[in-house]
Every structure is written in structure tokens, then in C-alpha cells.
Design a protein around this motif. Structure first.
Motif, PDB file in Angstrom:
ATOM      1  N   TRP A 155      72.980  34.879  15.929  1.00 27.76           N
ATOM      2  CA  TRP A 155      73.548  36.005  16.632  1.00 27.76           C
ATOM      3  C   TRP A 155      73.665  35.490  18.070  1.00 27.76           C
ATOM      4  CZ3 TRP A 155      68.361  34.074  14.036  1.00 27.76           C
ATOM      5  CH2 TRP A 155      68.124  33.884  14.959  1.00 27.76           C
ATOM      6  N   ALA A 156      74.671  36.271  18.917  1.00 26.10           N
ATOM      7  CA  ALA A 156      74.672  36.151  20.054  1.00 26.10           C
ATOM      8  C   ALA A 156      73.434  36.464  21.421  1.00 26.10           C
ATOM      9  CB  ALA A 156      75.629  36.890  20.544  1.00 26.10           C
ATOM     10  N   ARG A 157      72.636  35.863  21.872  1.00 20.67           N
ATOM     11  CA  ARG A 157      71.644  36.102  23.278  1.00 20.67           C
ATOM     12  C   ARG A 157      71.848  35.938  23.878  1.00 20.67           C
ATOM     13  NH1 ARG A 157      68.294  32.451  24.683  1.00 20.67           N
ATOM     14  NH2 ARG A 157      66.935  33.289  24.275  1.00 20.67           N
ATOM     15  N   ARG A 176      80.010  41.986  25.713  1.00 22.01           N
ATOM     16  CA  ARG A 176      80.134  40.695  25.882  1.00 22.01           C
ATOM     17  C   ARG A 176      79.005  39.466  25.780  1.00 22.01           C
ATOM     18  NH1 ARG A 176      84.728  39.370  23.853  1.00 22.01           N
ATOM     19  NH2 ARG A 176      83.408  37.017  23.981  1.00 22.01           N
ATOM     20  N   ILE A 177      79.094  38.842  24.975  1.00 19.75           N
ATOM     21  CA  ILE A 177      77.948  38.097  25.140  1.00 19.75           C
ATOM     22  C   ILE A 177      78.556  36.274  25.317  1.00 19.75           C
ATOM     23  CG2 ILE A 177      75.857  36.396  24.315  1.00 19.75           C
ATOM     24  CD1 ILE A 177      74.679  38.712  23.789  1.00 19.75           C
ATOM     25  N   SER A 178      79.079  36.237  24.371  1.00 16.47           N
ATOM     26  CA  SER A 178      79.528  34.813  24.254  1.00 16.47           C
ATOM     27  C   SER A 178      80.827  34.583  24.974  1.00 16.47           C
ATOM     28  CB  SER A 178      80.323  34.549  23.106  1.00 16.47           C
ATOM     29  OG  SER A 178      80.382  35.046  22.370  1.00 16.47           O
ATOM     30  N   VAL A 198      75.750  43.309   7.905  1.00 15.95           N
ATOM     31  CA  VAL A 198      75.392  43.904   9.279  1.00 15.95           C
ATOM     32  C   VAL A 198      74.219  45.099   9.131  1.00 15.95           C
ATOM     33  CG1 VAL A 198      76.911  43.274  10.811  1.00 15.95           C
ATOM     34  CG2 VAL A 198      77.158  45.540  10.123  1.00 15.95           C
ATOM     35  N   GLY A 199      73.507  45.345   9.934  1.00 13.24           N
ATOM     36  CA  GLY A 199      72.030  46.645  10.111  1.00 13.24           C
ATOM     37  C   GLY A 199      73.334  47.856  10.851  1.00 13.24           C
ATOM     38  N   ALA A 200      72.909  48.952   9.848  1.00 14.51           N
ATOM     39  CA  ALA A 200      73.378  49.974  10.077  1.00 14.51           C
ATOM     40  C   ALA A 200      73.513  50.378  11.636  1.00 14.51           C
ATOM     41  CB  ALA A 200      72.353  51.515   9.260  1.00 14.51           C
ATOM     42  N   ARG A 201      72.507  49.963  12.798  1.00 13.68           N
ATOM     43  CA  ARG A 201      72.444  50.734  13.889  1.00 13.68           C
ATOM     44  C   ARG A 201      72.913  49.999  14.980  1.00 13.68           C
ATOM     45  NH1 ARG A 201      66.974  51.312  13.335  1.00 13.68           N
ATOM     46  NH2 ARG A 201      66.070  49.784  14.442  1.00 13.68           N
ATOM     47  N   THR A 202      74.184  48.608  13.456  1.00 14.58           N
ATOM     48  CA  THR A 202      74.696  47.487  14.921  1.00 14.58           C
ATOM     49  C   THR A 202      76.128  48.036  13.849  1.00 14.58           C
ATOM     50  OG1 THR A 202      73.424  45.179  14.321  1.00 14.58           O
ATOM     51  CG2 THR A 202      75.979  45.581  14.687  1.00 14.58           C
ATOM     52  N   VAL A 203      76.607  48.847  12.808  1.00 18.69           N
ATOM     53  CA  VAL A 203      77.535  49.867  13.040  1.00 18.69           C
ATOM     54  C   VAL A 203      77.366  50.797  14.196  1.00 18.69           C
ATOM     55  CG1 VAL A 203      78.851  50.608  11.292  1.00 18.69           C
ATOM     56  CG2 VAL A 203      77.719  48.772  10.685  1.00 18.69           C
ATOM     57  N   VAL A 224      76.853  46.418   4.684  1.00 20.50           N
ATOM     58  CA  VAL A 224      76.998  47.416   5.147  1.00 20.50           C
ATOM     59  C   VAL A 224      75.184  47.442   5.091  1.00 20.50           C
ATOM     60  CG1 VAL A 224      76.163  49.569   7.110  1.00 20.50           C
ATOM     61  CG2 VAL A 224      78.726  48.233   6.260  1.00 20.50           C
ATOM     62  N   LEU A 225      73.639  47.365   5.283  1.00 21.51           N
ATOM     63  CA  LEU A 225      73.326  47.712   4.158  1.00 21.51           C
ATOM     64  C   LEU A 225      71.876  48.793   5.285  1.00 21.51           C
ATOM     65  CD1 LEU A 225      70.772  47.566   3.307  1.00 21.51           C
ATOM     66  CD2 LEU A 225      69.407  46.364   5.119  1.00 21.51           C
ATOM     67  N   ASP A 226      72.496  50.205   5.044  1.00 20.61           N
ATOM     68  CA  ASP A 226      72.158  51.461   5.615  1.00 20.61           C
ATOM     69  C   ASP A 226      71.577  52.726   4.155  1.00 20.61           C
ATOM     70  OD1 ASP A 226      72.667  54.033   6.708  1.00 20.61           O
ATOM     71  OD2 ASP A 226      74.624  54.151   7.059  1.00 20.61           O
ATOM     72  N   ASP A 267      62.637  46.460  -2.293  1.00 18.98           N
ATOM     73  CA  ASP A 267      63.060  46.069  -1.463  1.00 18.98           C
ATOM     74  C   ASP A 267      64.426  45.927  -0.933  1.00 18.98           C
ATOM     75  OD1 ASP A 267      61.868  44.478   1.169  1.00 18.98           O
ATOM     76  OD2 ASP A 267      63.507  43.273   0.796  1.00 18.98           O
ATOM     77  N   PRO A 268      65.183  46.181   0.424  1.00 18.40           N
ATOM     78  CA  PRO A 268      66.654  46.482   0.263  1.00 18.40           C
ATOM     79  C   PRO A 268      66.960  45.026   0.900  1.00 18.40           C
ATOM     80  CG  PRO A 268      65.328  46.870   2.354  1.00 18.40           C
ATOM     81  CD  PRO A 268      63.741  47.212   1.510  1.00 18.40           C
ATOM     82  N   LEU A 269      67.040  43.968   1.168  1.00 20.60           N
ATOM     83  CA  LEU A 269      66.553  42.756   1.387  1.00 20.60           C
ATOM     84  C   LEU A 269      66.593  42.161  -0.096  1.00 20.60           C
ATOM     85  CD1 LEU A 269      65.646  40.878   4.319  1.00 20.60           C
ATOM     86  CD2 LEU A 269      67.323  43.083   3.954  1.00 20.60           C
ATOM     87  N   GLU A 287      74.905  38.940  10.295  1.00 21.04           N
ATOM     88  CA  GLU A 287      75.531  39.067  12.065  1.00 21.04           C
ATOM     89  C   GLU A 287      74.958  40.536  12.628  1.00 21.04           C
ATOM     90  OE1 GLU A 287      79.248  38.820  12.859  1.00 21.04           O
ATOM     91  OE2 GLU A 287      80.276  37.211  11.972  1.00 21.04           O
ATOM     92  N   GLY A 288      73.899  40.313  11.876  1.00 16.47           N
ATOM     93  CA  GLY A 288      72.453  41.471  13.059  1.00 16.47           C
ATOM     94  C   GLY A 288      72.380  43.017  12.586  1.00 16.47           C
ATOM     95  N   GLY A 289      72.146  43.769  13.175  1.00 16.62           N
ATOM     96  CA  GLY A 289      70.552  43.109  14.113  1.00 16.62           C
ATOM     97  C   GLY A 289      69.969  43.228  14.198  1.00 16.62           C
ATOM     98  N   GLU A 291      66.699  43.722  14.534  1.00 21.26           N
ATOM     99  CA  GLU A 291      65.559  44.445  13.448  1.00 21.26           C
ATOM    100  C   GLU A 291      65.828  43.937  11.377  1.00 21.26           C
ATOM    101  OE1 GLU A 291      64.880  48.683  12.359  1.00 21.26           O
ATOM    102  OE2 GLU A 291      63.307  48.104  10.355  1.00 21.26           O
ATOM    103  N   LEU A 292      67.296  44.037  11.604  1.00 20.94           N
ATOM    104  CA  LEU A 292      67.637  43.447  10.019  1.00 20.94           C
ATOM    105  C   LEU A 292      67.805  41.450   9.888  1.00 20.94           C
ATOM    106  CD1 LEU A 292      68.955  43.617   6.928  1.00 20.94           C
ATOM    107  CD2 LEU A 292      71.413  43.218   7.725  1.00 20.94           C
ATOM    108  N   LEU A 293      67.608  40.696  11.034  1.00 18.23           N
ATOM    109  CA  LEU A 293      67.812  39.548  11.216  1.00 18.23           C
ATOM    110  C   LEU A 293      65.826  39.214  11.514  1.00 18.23           C
ATOM    111  CD1 LEU A 293      69.806  38.916  13.965  1.00 18.23           C
ATOM    112  CD2 LEU A 293      70.327  37.662  11.629  1.00 18.23           C
TER     113      LEU A 293
END
Ligand SMILES: NC(=O)c1ccc[n+]([C@@H]2O[C@H](COP(=O)([O-])OP(=O)(O)OC[C@H]3O[C@@H](n4cnc5c(N)ncnc54)[C@H](OP(=O)(O)O)[C@@H]3O)[C@@H](O)[C@H]2O)c1
Ligand SMILES: [Zn+2]
Length: 353
Positions: A155-157, A176-178, A198-203, A224-226, A267-269, A287-289, A291-293
């Protein structure tokens, strides 16, 4: 040239196969005679010749000198896969000494390659730079030892610890972060893993492509996990190529992706990793977001994490995850800082980039 120096060369050669050998391991081989390297080779692509075969091809048809040593980063194979066993070739070519980095975790091999060579009267030295060889093939080894893909979190913070800035968004698209130089590195990371998740809300929020663009290399399988089906069918991840796997709870119509259904209560993971393992996907870059991480970290289901800290300040947003251990290595990438975390001891000089 001693065994350790020759093995170092094998590891460097093996890395040429990064991103293209999966689901196979990266393997390098050198044929040495005293201080001379007679030939070298590496496994270039799944289905292609193994490193030992490449090396002996490069050496040519002539007899292998009696004092030549075949040094190889992974135990030679004994099974008929897509190519004939390398042990048979080494025996047939009259190789007298073989040096092996680490054992093949594949139960079809697992020590039997070495036994077979010894039974044929070949001297075999083992465990040379073993930790580095296991690290080189950590994705392959994890798949056999843990029955799941190797998990790399990324992830990028912002400098104040957020993954994104809440509110005041102007439509879809990432913030943009990086810095641009770091994007190149991240795309190299993508090209080296078999899948990207990636998680659903990231998409929904970012609409990422999840492809390799800033370097040349293979696109990973996009995942995609959705389970709730909230990701729009017009998202870039559903643009058809490279392929995408949608992990969901009910079949969706009009989505250009293969779909894998998670059973209620599963369990989804676990469901995701099980399906990727079934497909011989040896590694996944998450690669996030946030919640998934968080769920991967809470379950202890990760092997490596790569955290980019940019220079922006967000003030508020989705909090970046935190890890319960210190980075094993940190370095600057332009104006960004990159922290690397591992669950196992990583040999120092083996971060390839
Ligand atoms: N800076 C960065 O590196 C970065 C990277 C990516 C995203 N982002 C930002 O992060 C934001 C989105 O993050 P987010 O935290 O809101 O959402 P998210 O992680 O993208 O989506 C939530 C995910 O959590 C999953 N989930 C829910 N319950 C779970 C469980 N029990 N076990 C495992 N997984 C579970 C959901 O799956 P179901 O839908 O199936 O329940 C869904 O995939 C975006 O705004 C984006 O800008 C930043
Ligand atoms: Zn082989």
C-alpha cells in the motif's frame, strides 16, 4: 571458483525468469571447472527447458570434463513433467559432481533427485547458499509447504498515515501518493507476481487498471473480491484483457470476468486463496484497500509487505494499516520512502530491485 560463488551466479541467472516461469520455480545453473565457467543457463519460461538443460545445451555436444561441477540452485527433477527428468540428463552426460542450493519442495521430487544422482555414483554437495535459494523460490516453496499462494501486501500512505483523502473527491480515480519513479517500481512488482488482488470499494472509488504499463513484463491475473456485487460492470478491471477473476457470492450477468462463487459462511480470504492455489497461482500482490489489507493482517495471512510513504498530507481518510513488526529494510525512491517487511528472515542481498 568455490561452490558459494558459483551458487551466487546461479541465483542471479535464475532471476532472469522472474515473472515468466510461474507456476514453476526460478532456477539457475552453471557448469564450472576450477575458476572457469564453462556454461550457464536458467529456466526461462514454464513449459521450456529446465536450467540444467539450458546449461548443458550452452556447453554443447562434447564430453563434460571429469573435473567439471554442475551447480544448480534447486534440486534436479526426477519426474516426467512437461520435460524429461534432469537427473537422467546429468547422468547421461557423465557429470561427476553436482552442487545443489535447496531441495525441491514438490513431493514428486523432495530429495529423490539427490538420491538418484548419488545412486548413479555422482558426488552431490547440498545446502550451498540454501537460505538464499529458498528465498529466491519463496513463492513456489510456500505453495507446496502451505498449500496457498505467497502473499505480498502493498500500500501507499500519506505522510500522516492515510490511504486516501475522504470527501472532496472529483469523481472516480486514485489520488496521487507516490512519485513517478515509484510507479515504475510498483509495476515491476506487479510483473513479478502471478496475481493482483483488490477490494470491492477500491474498484468503486479508484477504478484501477491493475496492469503492467511502466515496465515491460507480464500482466498478473487480476482478482476482485466483491461478494455483494457492488463493482460497476464498466470498471477498467472488467475490460476483458488481461483476464480478471471475480470472487463473489452470486453469479453476475454482463461482467467480462471469470467468476468464482464464495459459499455462504465460507471465509472470503480462504476461498480466494484456495481458488488461486487450485489454479497454480503461486503469488498474489494485495494492493488494498484498507479493509481487505486489514483482514489479511488480522489473519496473519501474509508473507511480505511493501509500504510506500509519500510526501502528501491528507489530514483525514481511510487509515493505512499498521504491522506488528519493524521493517527489515527501508530505502528512498525519489521523494518516497519504501519499507519492506517479511515474516521470515530475508537474506540481505536478495532484494532484486
Ligand atoms: N493508498 C493505497 O495504497 C490504496 C490502495 C487501494 C485502495 N486505496 C483506497 O482505499 C479505499 C478503499 O478501501 P476500503 O477499506 O474502503 O475498501 P476495500 O478494502 O477496497 O474493500 C473492502 C473489502 O473488504 C472485504 N471484506 C469484507 N469483509 C471481509 C472479511 N471478513 N474478510 C476479508 N475481506 C473482507 C470486502 O469484500 P466483500 O465486498 O466481498 O465483502 C471488500 O473486498 C479507496 O478509497 C482507495 O482510494 C488506497
Ligand atoms: Zn529439471
Amino acid at each position: 571458483m568455490d561452490d558459494a560463488q558459483a551458487m551466487q551466479r546461479c541465483i542471479r541467472l535464475a532471476r532472469n525468469g522472474a515473472g515468466s516461469v510461474q507456476p514453476n520455480p526460478m532456477v539457475g545453473a552453471v557448469l564450472v571447472q576450477g575458476d572457469r565457467v564453462l556454461a550457464e543457463g536458467w529456466h526461462r519460461a514454464a513449459g521450456g527447458p529446465h536450467a540444467e538443460v539450458e546449461c548443458l545445451r550452452a556447453f554443447g555436444e562434447g564430453p563434460v570434463p571429469a573435473d567439471a561441477v554442475m551447480v544448480v540452485s534447486l534440486e534436479p527433477c526426477v519426474h516426467h513433467g512437461r520435460t524429461p527428468p534432469c537427473t537422467d540428463l546429468l547422468i547421461a552426460r557423465g557429470v561427476r559432481t553436482v552442487v545443489v542450493g535447496c531441495l525441491d519442495p514438490n513431493p514428486l521430487v523432495a530429495g529423490r533427485g539427490i538420491e538418484r544422482l548419488r545412486a548413479a555414483g555422482i558426488e552431490v554437495r547440498t545446502g550451498v547458499r540454501e537460505a538464499e535459494c529458498r528465498w529466491l523460490d519463496r513463492r513456489f516453496i510456500t505453495a507446496f509447504e502451505q498449500q496457498r499462494p505467497y502473499v505480498v501486501l502493498k500500500w501507499a500512505r500519506s505522510i500522516d498515515g492515510f490511504l486516501d483523502r475522504s470527501g472532496s473527491r472529483e469523481g472516480r480515480g486514485p489520488q496521487r501518493i507516490s512519485s513517478p519513479g515509484t510507479d515504475v517500481l510498483v509495476h515491476r512488482w506487479r510483473s513479478e507476481e502471478a496475481a493482483i488482488l483488490v477490494g470491492a470499494r477500491t474498484v468503486v472509488n479508484d477504478d484501477p487498471h491493475l496492469t503492467v504499463r511502466h515496465v515491460s513484463g507480464r500482466d498478473p491475473l487480476r482478482v476482485v473480491l466483491d461478494r455483494q456485487g457492488i463493482t460497476p460492470a464498466a470498471s477498467h478491471v472488467y475490460d476483458g484483457a488481461p483476464p480478471t477473476l471475480l470472487i463473489t457470492s452470486a453469479q453476475r450477468a454482463g461482467i467480462a470476468a471469470e467468476q468464482h462463487l464464495v459459499a455462504p459462511g465460507d471465509d472470503p480470504l480462504d476461498a480466494t486463496l484456495r481458488e488461486l492455489h487450485r489454479r497454480e497461482v503461486r503469488s498474489v500482490l494485495v494492493e488494498g484497500g484498507g479493509e481487505l489489507l486489514h483482514h489479511f493482517i488480522r489473519r496473519g495471512l501474509w508473507d511480505e509487505a511493501r509500504v510506500i510513504t509519500g510526501t502528501v498530507t491528507f489530514g483525514a481518510g481511510t487509515p493505512a494499516p499498521t504491522l506488528p513488526l519493524a521493517p527489515c529494510r527501508s530505502f528512498a525512491s525519489g521523494t518516497d520512502r519504501i519499507d519492506l517487511f517479511t515474516r521470515t528472515d530475508a537474506p540481505d542481498d536478495t532484494w532484486a530491485w
